[in-house]
Enzyme design. Sequence first.
Site, mmCIF file in Angstrom:
data_model
loop_
_atom_site.group_PDB
_atom_site.id
_atom_site.type_symbol
_atom_site.label_atom_id
_atom_site.label_comp_id
_atom_site.label_asym_id
_atom_site.label_seq_id
_atom_site.Cartn_x
_atom_site.Cartn_y
_atom_site.Cartn_z
ATOM 1 N N VAL A 1 12.120 20.569 -47.576
ATOM 2 C CA VAL A 1 10.740 20.532 -47.072
ATOM 3 C C VAL A 1 10.555 21.404 -45.839
ATOM 4 O O VAL A 1 9.430 21.855 -45.547
ATOM 5 C CB VAL A 1 10.325 19.068 -46.777
ATOM 6 C CG1 VAL A 1 11.049 18.538 -45.534
ATOM 7 C CG2 VAL A 1 8.820 18.929 -46.638
ATOM 8 N N GLY B 1 11.696 24.385 -45.368
ATOM 9 C CA GLY B 1 11.738 25.802 -45.704
ATOM 10 C C GLY B 1 10.364 26.394 -45.918
ATOM 11 O O GLY B 1 9.327 25.718 -45.831
ATOM 12 N N GLN B 2 10.354 27.680 -46.206
ATOM 13 C CA GLN B 2 9.110 28.398 -46.481
ATOM 14 C C GLN B 2 8.324 27.698 -47.595
ATOM 15 O O GLN B 2 7.154 27.332 -47.426
ATOM 16 C CB GLN B 2 9.440 29.829 -46.897
ATOM 17 C CG GLN B 2 8.280 30.600 -47.496
ATOM 18 C CD GLN B 2 8.676 31.945 -48.073
ATOM 19 O OE1 GLN B 2 8.363 32.971 -47.506
ATOM 20 N NE2 GLN B 2 9.376 31.949 -49.208
ATOM 21 N N ASP B 3 8.950 27.512 -48.749
ATOM 22 C CA ASP B 3 8.257 26.928 -49.896
ATOM 23 C C ASP B 3 7.895 25.470 -49.644
ATOM 24 O O ASP B 3 6.814 25.009 -50.020
ATOM 25 C CB ASP B 3 9.127 27.029 -51.143
ATOM 26 C CG ASP B 3 9.382 28.454 -51.577
ATOM 27 O OD1 ASP B 3 8.932 29.386 -50.878
ATOM 28 O OD2 ASP B 3 10.043 28.654 -52.617
ATOM 29 N N THR C 1 15.882 30.586 -60.051
ATOM 30 C CA THR C 1 15.809 31.891 -59.395
ATOM 31 C C THR C 1 15.977 33.046 -60.362
ATOM 32 O O THR C 1 16.707 32.940 -61.364
ATOM 33 C CB THR C 1 16.900 31.989 -58.306
ATOM 34 O OG1 THR C 1 16.959 33.321 -57.807
ATOM 35 C CG2 THR C 1 18.272 31.641 -58.868
ATOM 36 N N GLU D 1 17.700 35.458 -59.748
ATOM 37 C CA GLU D 1 19.092 35.899 -59.645
ATOM 38 C C GLU D 1 19.908 35.482 -60.866
ATOM 39 O O GLU D 1 21.000 36.005 -61.098
ATOM 40 C CB GLU D 1 19.726 35.356 -58.363
ATOM 41 C CG GLU D 1 19.164 35.940 -57.080
ATOM 42 C CD GLU D 1 19.618 37.363 -56.815
ATOM 43 O OE1 GLU D 1 20.706 37.749 -57.283
ATOM 44 O OE2 GLU D 1 18.879 38.096 -56.130
ATOM 45 N N TYR E 1 25.961 32.424 -55.707
ATOM 46 C CA TYR E 1 24.662 31.745 -55.648
ATOM 47 C C TYR E 1 24.042 31.656 -57.038
ATOM 48 O O TYR E 1 23.592 30.578 -57.471
ATOM 49 C CB TYR E 1 23.727 32.505 -54.702
ATOM 50 C CG TYR E 1 22.272 32.117 -54.801
ATOM 51 C CD1 TYR E 1 21.816 30.922 -54.268
ATOM 52 C CD2 TYR E 1 21.343 32.952 -55.421
ATOM 53 C CE1 TYR E 1 20.485 30.555 -54.347
ATOM 54 C CE2 TYR E 1 20.006 32.596 -55.499
ATOM 55 C CZ TYR E 1 19.579 31.393 -54.968
ATOM 56 O OH TYR E 1 18.251 31.038 -55.060
#
Length: 365
Positions: free
Chosen positions: A11, A13-15, A129, A131, A153
């Site tokens: 929570v 973080g950016q998003d 992601t 990725e 990751y």
Amino acid sequence: MDNKIALITGVTGQDGSYLSEFLLDKGYEVHGIIRRSSVDYRERIAHLEGQPHFHLHYADMGDSMSLVKLVGMVKPTEIYNLAAQSHVQVSFDAPEFTADVDAVGVLRVLEAVRTNHLEKTCKVYQASTSELYGKVEEVPQNENTPFHPYSPYAVAKLYGFWIVKEYREAYDMFCCSGILFNHESERRGETFVTRKITLAAARIAQGKQEKLFLGNLDSLRDWGYAKDYVECMWLILQHETPEDFVIATGVQHSVREFTDLAFRHAGIELRFEGEGINEKGVCVKGPDSLIGKTLVEVSEDFYRPTDVVNLWGDPTKAKAKLGWNPAKTTFEQLVKLMVEHDMAKVASEGAAAKVTLPNTSKREL
């Protein structure tokens, strides 16, 4: 609206911060998970603390008991698992920690739902992601493109993707993955390449930094605005059936393009010359003190052991099935928004000493 209760991991973080704002506006009761720390890292959500429908709880993605207890207490109707060790380069340095949080952490969340017998009442969104595509096998990438993870990751995130799919099919749970392509904002962490660029442009324009060092300028990314992407996360859980979706803009740009545009918004025009490790960005228009100076250089210190160079998402499914608009904020608007924020931020820092970022600092796409 029926009693909608959201639990958000990551929570702070950016998003997480944008999603919290979005869900509170929708009338949700929002609960966020934070880790105990002696350092204040909650600046993105500080303005939400104290609101009657926003609550923070201590728990950890590496501690299954804390997750089981919290899910049992909150009894969420929706869980958004955004928590991750999300820095690709750091995953090479700390692969075991990355696997524990990004892979097994997803399993712990799903098991917390099952342990509390909430399989039929709690929907789960997993932040996956681009990725996953890694060493890409086709462009653009969609929900059917084969995965070829190319970092610790990405490998950890691949487990998270498949365990969500397994629980959906094995236990008939409403759990989905959003395959997010790069999404940025003025709240992006300063170790990520886009924010590194916009901050450097602002600092150089204001005489507080001399030069910007970057890695592969030819790397291609599909960059969107994080504030737009959290709406798609919500739409995925409102869909009638649990499915996985690519969240992307469908438009691709290079690191060089991002850099050029960011400096333009800061009042500096660059000319790029040379190739590969010898490429430089020279100021051809801007403050007199900068004309003719090399402001951008490439450094091998920012190259990875294995590098993903061509991510480009196809949001057709999300547009058609969810009615999501990936073009709400254009690439140009995104870069401008970030630079304007950082120009103001740098100006407010006062007359600080000039900064030259060390080549050894690891930055992220």
